[in-house]
Design a protein around this motif. Structure first.
Motif, PDB file in Angstrom:
ATOM      1  N   GLN A  83       0.823  -1.205   0.000  1.00  0.00           N
ATOM      2  CA  GLN A  83       0.000   0.000   0.000  1.00  0.00           C
ATOM      3  C   GLN A  83       0.860   1.259   0.000  1.00  0.00           C
ATOM      4  OE1 GLN A  83      -2.404  -1.202   3.543  1.00  0.00           O
ATOM      5  NE2 GLN A  83      -4.150  -0.960   2.168  1.00  0.00           N
ATOM      6  N   VAL A  84       0.471   2.201  -0.830  1.00  0.00           N
ATOM      7  CA  VAL A  84       1.172   3.478  -0.965  1.00  0.00           C
ATOM      8  C   VAL A  84       0.217   4.587  -0.548  1.00  0.00           C
ATOM      9  CG1 VAL A  84       2.136   5.112  -2.640  1.00  0.00           C
ATOM     10  CG2 VAL A  84       2.714   2.675  -2.788  1.00  0.00           C
ATOM     11  N   PHE A  85       0.643   5.426   0.391  1.00  0.00           N
ATOM     12  CA  PHE A  85      -0.202   6.471   0.948  1.00  0.00           C
ATOM     13  C   PHE A  85       0.414   7.854   0.719  1.00  0.00           C
ATOM     14  CE2 PHE A  85      -1.023   2.689   3.533  1.00  0.00           C
ATOM     15  CZ  PHE A  85      -2.412   2.609   3.483  1.00  0.00           C
ATOM     16  N   ASP A  86      -0.252   8.680  -0.064  1.00  0.00           N
ATOM     17  CA  ASP A  86       0.128  10.080  -0.268  1.00  0.00           C
ATOM     18  C   ASP A  86       1.631  10.236  -0.476  1.00  0.00           C
ATOM     19  OD1 ASP A  86      -0.616  12.715  -0.640  1.00  0.00           O
ATOM     20  OD2 ASP A  86      -0.322  13.255   1.462  1.00  0.00           O
ATOM     21  N   LEU A  87       2.166   9.396  -1.365  1.00  0.00           N
ATOM     22  CA  LEU A  87       3.608   9.323  -1.554  1.00  0.00           C
ATOM     23  C   LEU A  87       4.113  10.402  -2.499  1.00  0.00           C
ATOM     24  CD1 LEU A  87       5.985   7.407  -0.697  1.00  0.00           C
ATOM     25  CD2 LEU A  87       5.674   6.281  -2.907  1.00  0.00           C
ATOM     26  N   ALA A  88       5.218  11.029  -2.124  1.00  0.00           N
ATOM     27  CA  ALA A  88       5.945  11.956  -2.998  1.00  0.00           C
ATOM     28  C   ALA A  88       7.380  11.461  -3.092  1.00  0.00           C
ATOM     29  CB  ALA A  88       5.903  13.376  -2.443  1.00  0.00           C
ATOM     30  N   VAL A  89       7.930  11.457  -4.309  1.00  0.00           N
ATOM     31  CA  VAL A  89       9.294  10.967  -4.508  1.00  0.00           C
ATOM     32  C   VAL A  89      10.108  12.004  -5.266  1.00  0.00           C
ATOM     33  CG1 VAL A  89       8.519   8.570  -4.500  1.00  0.00           C
ATOM     34  CG2 VAL A  89       8.733   9.767  -6.679  1.00  0.00           C
ATOM     35  N   GLN A 138      15.704   4.289  -1.671  1.00  0.00           N
ATOM     36  CA  GLN A 138      15.845   5.708  -1.391  1.00  0.00           C
ATOM     37  C   GLN A 138      14.633   6.134  -0.571  1.00  0.00           C
ATOM     38  OE1 GLN A 138      15.709   7.044  -5.659  1.00  0.00           O
ATOM     39  NE2 GLN A 138      14.140   8.437  -4.890  1.00  0.00           N
ATOM     40  N   PRO A 139      14.786   7.191   0.230  1.00  0.00           N
ATOM     41  CA  PRO A 139      13.677   7.607   1.093  1.00  0.00           C
ATOM     42  C   PRO A 139      12.604   8.351   0.314  1.00  0.00           C
ATOM     43  CG  PRO A 139      15.534   9.097   1.355  1.00  0.00           C
ATOM     44  CD  PRO A 139      16.013   7.980   0.470  1.00  0.00           C
ATOM     45  N   ALA A 140      11.387   8.260   0.829  1.00  0.00           N
ATOM     46  CA  ALA A 140      10.285   9.031   0.255  1.00  0.00           C
ATOM     47  C   ALA A 140      10.421  10.488   0.681  1.00  0.00           C
ATOM     48  CB  ALA A 140       8.950   8.467   0.723  1.00  0.00           C
ATOM     49  N   LEU A 141       9.941  11.374  -0.180  1.00  0.00           N
ATOM     50  CA  LEU A 141       9.920  12.786   0.170  1.00  0.00           C
ATOM     51  C   LEU A 141       8.795  13.050   1.156  1.00  0.00           C
ATOM     52  CD1 LEU A 141      11.473  15.367  -0.635  1.00  0.00           C
ATOM     53  CD2 LEU A 141       9.728  15.773  -2.381  1.00  0.00           C
ATOM     54  N   GLU A 142       7.664  12.420   0.901  1.00  0.00           N
ATOM     55  CA  GLU A 142       6.496  12.507   1.779  1.00  0.00           C
ATOM     56  C   GLU A 142       5.728  11.192   1.674  1.00  0.00           C
ATOM     57  OE1 GLU A 142       4.206  15.772   0.354  1.00  0.00           O
ATOM     58  OE2 GLU A 142       5.603  17.311   1.069  1.00  0.00           O
ATOM     59  N   GLY A 143       4.821  10.969   2.626  1.00  0.00           N
ATOM     60  CA  GLY A 143       3.971   9.790   2.582  1.00  0.00           C
ATOM     61  C   GLY A 143       4.679   8.541   3.077  1.00  0.00           C
ATOM     62  N   ARG A 144       4.046   7.403   2.832  1.00  0.00           N
ATOM     63  CA  ARG A 144       4.621   6.150   3.339  1.00  0.00           C
ATOM     64  C   ARG A 144       4.225   4.966   2.462  1.00  0.00           C
ATOM     65  NH1 ARG A 144      -0.106   6.831   6.262  1.00  0.00           N
ATOM     66  NH2 ARG A 144      -1.251   4.910   6.805  1.00  0.00           N
ATOM     67  N   VAL A 145       5.002   3.899   2.594  1.00  0.00           N
ATOM     68  CA  VAL A 145       4.753   2.633   1.897  1.00  0.00           C
ATOM     69  C   VAL A 145       4.633   1.547   2.947  1.00  0.00           C
ATOM     70  CG1 VAL A 145       5.615   0.957   0.229  1.00  0.00           C
ATOM     71  CG2 VAL A 145       6.082   3.400  -0.111  1.00  0.00           C
ATOM     72  N   GLU A 146       3.592   0.742   2.863  1.00  0.00           N
ATOM     73  CA  GLU A 146       3.396  -0.365   3.799  1.00  0.00           C
ATOM     74  C   GLU A 146       3.363  -1.685   3.032  1.00  0.00           C
ATOM     75  OE1 GLU A 146      -0.050   0.305   6.199  1.00  0.00           O
ATOM     76  OE2 GLU A 146       0.757   2.109   7.154  1.00  0.00           O
ATOM     77  N   GLY A 147       3.782  -2.749   3.700  1.00  0.00           N
ATOM     78  CA  GLY A 147       3.768  -4.073   3.078  1.00  0.00           C
ATOM     79  C   GLY A 147       4.925  -4.290   2.126  1.00  0.00           C
ATOM     80  N   ALA A 148       6.010  -3.534   2.301  1.00  0.00           N
ATOM     81  CA  ALA A 148       7.167  -3.659   1.408  1.00  0.00           C
ATOM     82  C   ALA A 148       8.314  -4.313   2.178  1.00  0.00           C
ATOM     83  CB  ALA A 148       7.555  -2.286   0.860  1.00  0.00           C
ATOM     84  N   GLY A 149       9.408  -3.603   2.366  1.00  0.00           N
ATOM     85  CA  GLY A 149      10.526  -4.116   3.147  1.00  0.00           C
ATOM     86  C   GLY A 149      11.056  -5.442   2.645  1.00  0.00           C
ATOM     87  N   GLU A 150      11.138  -6.415   3.539  1.00  0.00           N
ATOM     88  CA  GLU A 150      11.709  -7.720   3.226  1.00  0.00           C
ATOM     89  C   GLU A 150      10.811  -8.569   2.341  1.00  0.00           C
ATOM     90  OE1 GLU A 150      14.828  -8.728   4.063  1.00  0.00           O
ATOM     91  OE2 GLU A 150      15.030  -6.660   4.734  1.00  0.00           O
ATOM     92  N   ARG A 151       9.654  -8.060   1.978  1.00  0.00           N
ATOM     93  CA  ARG A 151       8.751  -8.804   1.106  1.00  0.00           C
ATOM     94  C   ARG A 151       9.073  -8.578  -0.373  1.00  0.00           C
ATOM     95  NH1 ARG A 151       3.634  -7.351   1.083  1.00  0.00           N
ATOM     96  NH2 ARG A 151       2.796  -9.465   0.869  1.00  0.00           N
ATOM     97  N   ILE A 152       9.952  -7.638  -0.665  1.00  0.00           N
ATOM     98  CA  ILE A 152      10.179  -7.223  -2.052  1.00  0.00           C
ATOM     99  C   ILE A 152      11.445  -7.847  -2.650  1.00  0.00           C
ATOM    100  CG2 ILE A 152      10.973  -5.226  -3.408  1.00  0.00           C
ATOM    101  CD1 ILE A 152       8.815  -3.595  -2.184  1.00  0.00           C
TER     102      ILE A 152
END
Length: 204
Positions: free
Chosen positions: A4-10, A52-66
């Motif tokens: 899930q991606v929430f209000d993400l800025a990159v 790389q870090p997000a500028l804003e927002g967040r990502v869930e369900g990623a990390g070691e699953r990718i």
């Protein structure tokens, strides 16, 4: 668990390229990113993959699953096809590489040094690594570069098998993979607006 991606800025090189991104990717689903070159697709994938870090927002369900695959094939040229796959399988705590060899038509090349392979064969080997990671979310940047039509079909079948097993795939590609089940996501409407800093405002 969905990705899930929430209000993400990159941002690329500190310059915002995409903003306001919201989407989810469920198990068994594939999502294909569309947009012109330079629109931020690679930056988005790298951010989701945690490179790389997000500028804003967040990502869930990623990390070691990718499991992430970019333009570089990431091969050890002095090792054989089998040795390359076995190395990556061990990195991810796996052993069986037979499905990867068969899935990407590498059986006859199993004992060839990776450095002696053609560009297309190297690409197939690089993609075969995905199948030995055991990770449920494949994040792929232009995965079919250097592949002929037959190899693109092999890749599409590998993705289908991954989805059928409950995996998910997020891809940026301009190639029609023949994956009718894949959803399309156009990043164009999420182009970041120019941002003016407080320092810049002092000169306006």
């Amino acid at each position: 668990m969905d990705l899930q991606v929430f209000d993400l800025a990159v941002a690329r090189g500190g310059v915002p390229v995409l903003e306001g991104l919201n989407f989810s990717l469920a198990e068994g689903r594939a999502l294909v990113l569309r947009g012109p070159n330079g629109s931020g697709k690679t930056t988005l994938l790298r951010t989701i993959a945690g490179l790389q870090p997000a500028l804003e927002g967040r990502v869930e369900g990623a990390g070691e699953r990718i499991a992430y695959a970019a333009h570089a094939d990431g091969l050890k040229t002095a090792l054989s096809v089998t040795e390359n796959l076995s190395f990556w399988a061990q990195v991810f705590g796996k052993e069986d590489i037979s499905a990867a060899l068969q899935g990407f038509d590498l059986v006859d090349l199993a004992h060839r040094p990776a450095g002696s392979l053609s560009a297309g064969q190297k690409r197939r080997l690089g993609l075969a690594r995905l199948m030995v990671t055991g990770r449920p979310v494949w994040v792929l940047d232009e995965p079919t570069v250097s592949l002929d039509a037959a190899s693109v079909a092999l890749f599409a079948e590998a993705v289908r098998g991954h989805l059928a097993a409950g995996g998910a795939a997020l891809m940026a590609t301009h190639i029609d993979l023949g994956l009718d089940e894949a959803e399309l996501f156009d990043v164009g409407p999420y182009k970041a607006k120019p941002r003016v800093s407080a320092q810049d405002e002092a000169f306006l």
